[in-house]
Motif scaffolding. Structure first.
Motif, short mmCIF file in Angstrom:
data_model
loop_
_atom_site.label_atom_id
_atom_site.label_comp_id
_atom_site.label_asym_id
_atom_site.label_seq_id
_atom_site.Cartn_x
_atom_site.Cartn_y
_atom_site.Cartn_z
N GLU A 1 31.67 24.73 -50.25
CA GLU A 1 31.43 23.48 -49.50
C GLU A 1 30.39 22.63 -50.21
N ALA A 2 29.30 23.27 -50.66
CA ALA A 2 28.22 22.55 -51.34
C ALA A 2 28.73 21.91 -52.62
N LYS A 3 29.58 22.64 -53.37
CA LYS A 3 30.12 22.09 -54.62
C LYS A 3 30.97 20.85 -54.35
N GLU A 4 31.85 20.97 -53.34
CA GLU A 4 32.73 19.83 -52.98
C GLU A 4 31.91 18.61 -52.63
N LEU A 5 30.87 18.82 -51.79
CA LEU A 5 30.04 17.69 -51.36
C LEU A 5 29.31 17.06 -52.53
N GLU A 6 28.85 17.88 -53.45
CA GLU A 6 28.16 17.34 -54.63
C GLU A 6 29.09 16.45 -55.45
N GLU A 7 30.35 16.92 -55.61
CA GLU A 7 31.33 16.12 -56.36
C GLU A 7 31.58 14.79 -55.69
N ILE A 8 31.74 14.84 -54.34
CA ILE A 8 32.02 13.60 -53.59
C ILE A 8 30.85 12.62 -53.74
N LEU A 9 29.63 13.13 -53.61
CA LEU A 9 28.44 12.26 -53.72
C LEU A 9 28.33 11.66 -55.12
N ALA A 10 28.65 12.47 -56.14
CA ALA A 10 28.59 11.97 -57.52
C ALA A 10 29.58 10.84 -57.72
N LYS A 11 30.80 11.01 -57.15
CA LYS A 11 31.81 9.94 -57.27
C LYS A 11 31.34 8.68 -56.58
N ARG A 12 30.78 8.84 -55.38
CA ARG A 12 30.30 7.68 -54.61
C ARG A 12 29.24 6.90 -55.37
N GLN A 13 28.33 7.64 -55.97
CA GLN A 13 27.25 6.98 -56.72
C GLN A 13 27.81 6.20 -57.90
N LYS A 14 28.84 6.79 -58.55
CA LYS A 14 29.46 6.10 -59.68
C LYS A 14 30.12 4.81 -59.22
N LYS A 15 30.84 4.90 -58.07
CA LYS A 15 31.53 3.71 -57.55
C LYS A 15 30.55 2.62 -57.18
N GLY A 16 29.52 2.99 -56.47
CA GLY A 16 28.58 2.00 -55.94
C GLY A 16 27.68 1.39 -57.00
N LYS A 17 27.49 2.10 -58.08
CA LYS A 17 26.53 1.66 -59.10
C LYS A 17 27.19 0.72 -60.10
N VAL A 18 26.58 -0.41 -60.32
CA VAL A 18 27.03 -1.29 -61.39
C VAL A 18 26.49 -0.68 -62.68
N ASP A 19 27.36 -0.57 -63.70
CA ASP A 19 26.96 0.13 -64.93
C ASP A 19 25.67 -0.43 -65.50
N ASP A 20 25.59 -1.73 -65.50
CA ASP A 20 24.39 -2.34 -66.07
C ASP A 20 24.13 -3.65 -65.35
N ASP A 21 22.95 -3.80 -64.80
CA ASP A 21 22.65 -5.02 -64.07
C ASP A 21 22.61 -6.23 -65.00
N LYS A 22 22.26 -5.99 -66.26
CA LYS A 22 22.20 -7.11 -67.20
C LYS A 22 23.62 -7.55 -67.56
N PRO A 23 23.89 -8.86 -67.53
CA PRO A 23 25.23 -9.32 -67.88
C PRO A 23 25.51 -9.10 -69.37
N LEU A 24 26.79 -8.95 -69.68
CA LEU A 24 27.20 -8.73 -71.06
C LEU A 24 26.92 -9.97 -71.90
N GLU A 25 26.56 -9.78 -73.14
CA GLU A 25 26.30 -10.92 -74.02
C GLU A 25 27.62 -11.65 -74.30
N GLU A 26 27.63 -12.95 -73.99
CA GLU A 26 28.87 -13.72 -74.12
C GLU A 26 29.08 -14.17 -75.56
N ARG A 27 30.33 -14.15 -75.98
CA ARG A 27 30.66 -14.66 -77.31
C ARG A 27 32.11 -15.11 -77.28
N SER A 28 32.54 -15.81 -78.33
CA SER A 28 33.94 -16.22 -78.40
C SER A 28 34.38 -16.23 -79.86
N ILE A 29 35.68 -16.07 -80.05
CA ILE A 29 36.24 -16.05 -81.40
C ILE A 29 37.26 -17.18 -81.52
#
Length: 575
Positions: A209-237
């Motif tokens: 049960e503890a393992k399952e809950l840990e996996e679920i919480l890890a997934k939730r944190q990944k979903k809720g977290k923006v990878d990087d708050d800083k915006p990507l550097e814009e460029r164009s070709i």
């Protein structure tokens, strides 16, 4: 015959033979006379035609009783009641199957026992591990009078008493509770929630049960977290060699050879496209949206799920001119301003970015920490610094490009906002949402002036205004295109419903031909459909893409040119 015989005789002989003739006639007709009743045997004798058959076996006089009979209408004998079952025996039935039973596992006879005694013995058995055996007769001392449980070891000091009789307290029955019933002690008050003294409460889950809950919480944190708050550097070709032509004109200007692009009026008559003439390839994933360059439509902007925005030529070599990089996740929507010199891109990384079309530079970026589903500039020339965006947190937010600040919020929807469409000479705008409603707003007034929600209505994820501004064509999630009046009342036009395609679950855009004679839409199977606007009759459908055909746009200056974009990453041109 007799008369013929008489015919030849003389008249003298007649008198002599009269008596003899009479006698002979009577003798001939005797069988026709009725029979004397005293001589008849018809009434005294009966004829029996049945043959006499001697039975070979003894007669079975028993009355057969059906096995499923619930009621008897006669008084049966012992032999009848206990006679063996009559009829052929089933050779496949086992002895267990042949046995009489009234439940699945066997035969249960009704036992007359009081509910209290039954419950008493059941509880005693679960608590103390023994109970009185109901099938033994205690008076005659037949068999063991008590049944013992294999799970619970009966204590000796219980002395065969039931749960309703008092016995000596067991060790765990003597546990003391921690009490604090003083209401004045605010922090230490326990009331009925005080546990036992020395009690340890283990609140954490253990093992799997503890393992399952840990996996679920890890997934939730990944979903809720923006990878990087800083915006990507814009460029164009830039994909072309020269930015200007031999006369110094920029690539953003319309080609001089296509004179029809400068006309204000649409083509006189439109025709159905017949052939596939070109495919723009460049997006590695599906295309989410495509837009014509304002007024001339000599360029086309596409937003891809590969996080890129590309601008393409529509005439000439039909090359990809520039690619804009600036989003971490799929781009959901793109829209030009009136001049076409700038455009907005809204993506799932929660950013809306304002780009310079020609130079490829990112002018500014906006975020409300929520996913924007659509972004649109105000169409008025004096309000080109304002744009509105529908977000996943049910709001429509208006930003000022000059300051980068939010100037108005329209917060009345109950679901994510899908579309924003300006109507009534841009004084009002119509929004649709996942709450299956359509709301009409006055510009800059954050209270909806009209709310359209019908129990039969479905979500409307794509809305297009007609070229004449009188109608709104809405893609409905029940596989229909429904039409609303875009004038005062915003009433649904029940007569204009376009069906036949499959769009449930996809925001396939709808478009009108420039002369308002046709309506075009993609569908989930990659097909493209064209209906007649007046009669709502389906004129044409064909397979355009391998994935979903998400966008279909009719060229505003060409009578029969159509653009479709799909989730297979291709943008196709039809004529």
């Amino acid at each position: 015959m007799l008369n013929i015989k008489k015919y030849g005789s003389s008249s003298e002989d007649e008198s002599d033979d009269t008596e003899t003739n009479q006698f002979s006639n009577e003798a001939l007709l005797t069988h026709l006379k009725p029979v004397d009743p005293s001589l008849s045997v018809a009434k005294t004798m009966q004829v029996c035609a049945a043959p006499a058959v001697v039975p070979t076996n003894e007669d079975d006089t028993r009355v057969l009783i059906p096995a499923n009979a619930k009621e008897l209408t006669h008084n049966p004998k012992y032999e009848e009641l206990f006679a063996p079952a009559f009829g052929p025996e089933n050779p496949f039935q086992t002895q267990q199957m042949k046995a009489t039973r009234n439940i699945l596992s066997g035969y249960v006879e009704l036992a007359h026992i009081s509910d209290f005694q039954f419950e008493n013995q059941r509880r005693t058995f679960t608590s103390y591990g023994y109970a009185v055996d109901p099938s033994t007769n205690i008076e005659e001392q037949e068999g063991d009078a008590i049944v013992k449980s294999a799970m619970i070891d009966p204590k000796e000091d219980t002395e065969g008493k039931s749960v309703f009789e008092t016995i000596k307290k067991r060790p765990l029955d003597k546990k003391k509770r921690t009490k604090n019933d003083n209401p004045e002690d605010i922090n230490g008050f326990l009331g009925p929630w005080g546990g036992f003294e020395g009690e340890q409460r283990i609140m954490k889950p253990e093992g799997d049960e503890a393992k399952e809950l840990e996996e679920i919480l890890a997934k939730r944190q990944k979903k809720g977290k923006v990878d990087d708050d800083k915006p990507l550097e814009e460029r164009s070709i830039l994909h072309i060699d020269k930015v200007t032509d031999y006369q110094g004109r920029s690539w953003i200007e319309a080609p001089r050879s296509e004179t029809q692009l400068r006309s204000e009026s649409p083509p006189d008559k439109c025709f159905l496209p017949k052939a596939h003439i070109f495919t723009w390839k460049g997006h590695t994933k599906g295309v989410a949206a495509a837009r014509w360059f304002p007024s001339t439509a000599h360029l086309m902007l596409s937003a891809g799920m590969d996080c890129r925005v590309k601008i393409w030529e529509v005439y000439g070599d039909r090359r990809c001119i520039r690619t804009y990089f600036g989003h971490r996740q799929a781009v959901r929507d793109v829209n030009f301003n009136n001049s076409g010199k700038q455009f907005l891109s809204a993506a799932y990384d929660r950013y809306i970015k304002l780009w310079d079309t020609e130079s490829g530079a990112c002018v500014s970026r906006f975020t409300s920490r929520k996913v924007p589903y659509c972004a649109k500039f105000h169409p008025d020339a004096d309000k080109q610094h304002l744009f509105v965006a529908g977000t996943s947190d049910k709001k429509i937010i208006c930003w000022d490009v000059r300051s980068g600040e939010i100037v108005q919020e329209y917060d009345r929807h109950l679901g994510a906002v899908n579309t924003i469409t300006f109507v009534d000479e841009n004084r009002r705008f119509v929004t649709t949402s996942d709450d299956k409603s359509l709301r009409v707003w006055e510009w800059d007034i954050p209270v909806d002036m009209k709310y359209i929600a019908d129990p039969t209505m479905h979500s409307l994820p794509a809305v297009t205004a007609a070229p004449n501004g009188k109608w709104l064509a809405c893609q409905s999630m029940d596989n229909k295109v429904i039409v609303f009046s875009a004038l005062n009342r915003f009433k649904m036009n029940r007569k204009k419903t376009f069906t036949g395609h499959m769009v449930a679950g996809y925001a396939c855009t709808v478009d009108f031909s420039p002369d308002m004679s046709y309506l075009v839409s993609g569908d989930a199977d990659g097909k493209c459909y064209i209906w007649d606007w007046k009669t709502t009759k389906l004129y044409k459908k064909w397979k355009a893409h391998d994935g979903v055909c998400i966008t279909s746009l009719w060229h505003p200056h060409e009578p029969s040119k159509l653009l479709t974009a799909g989730w297979d990453g291709a943008i196709k041109y039809w004529d």
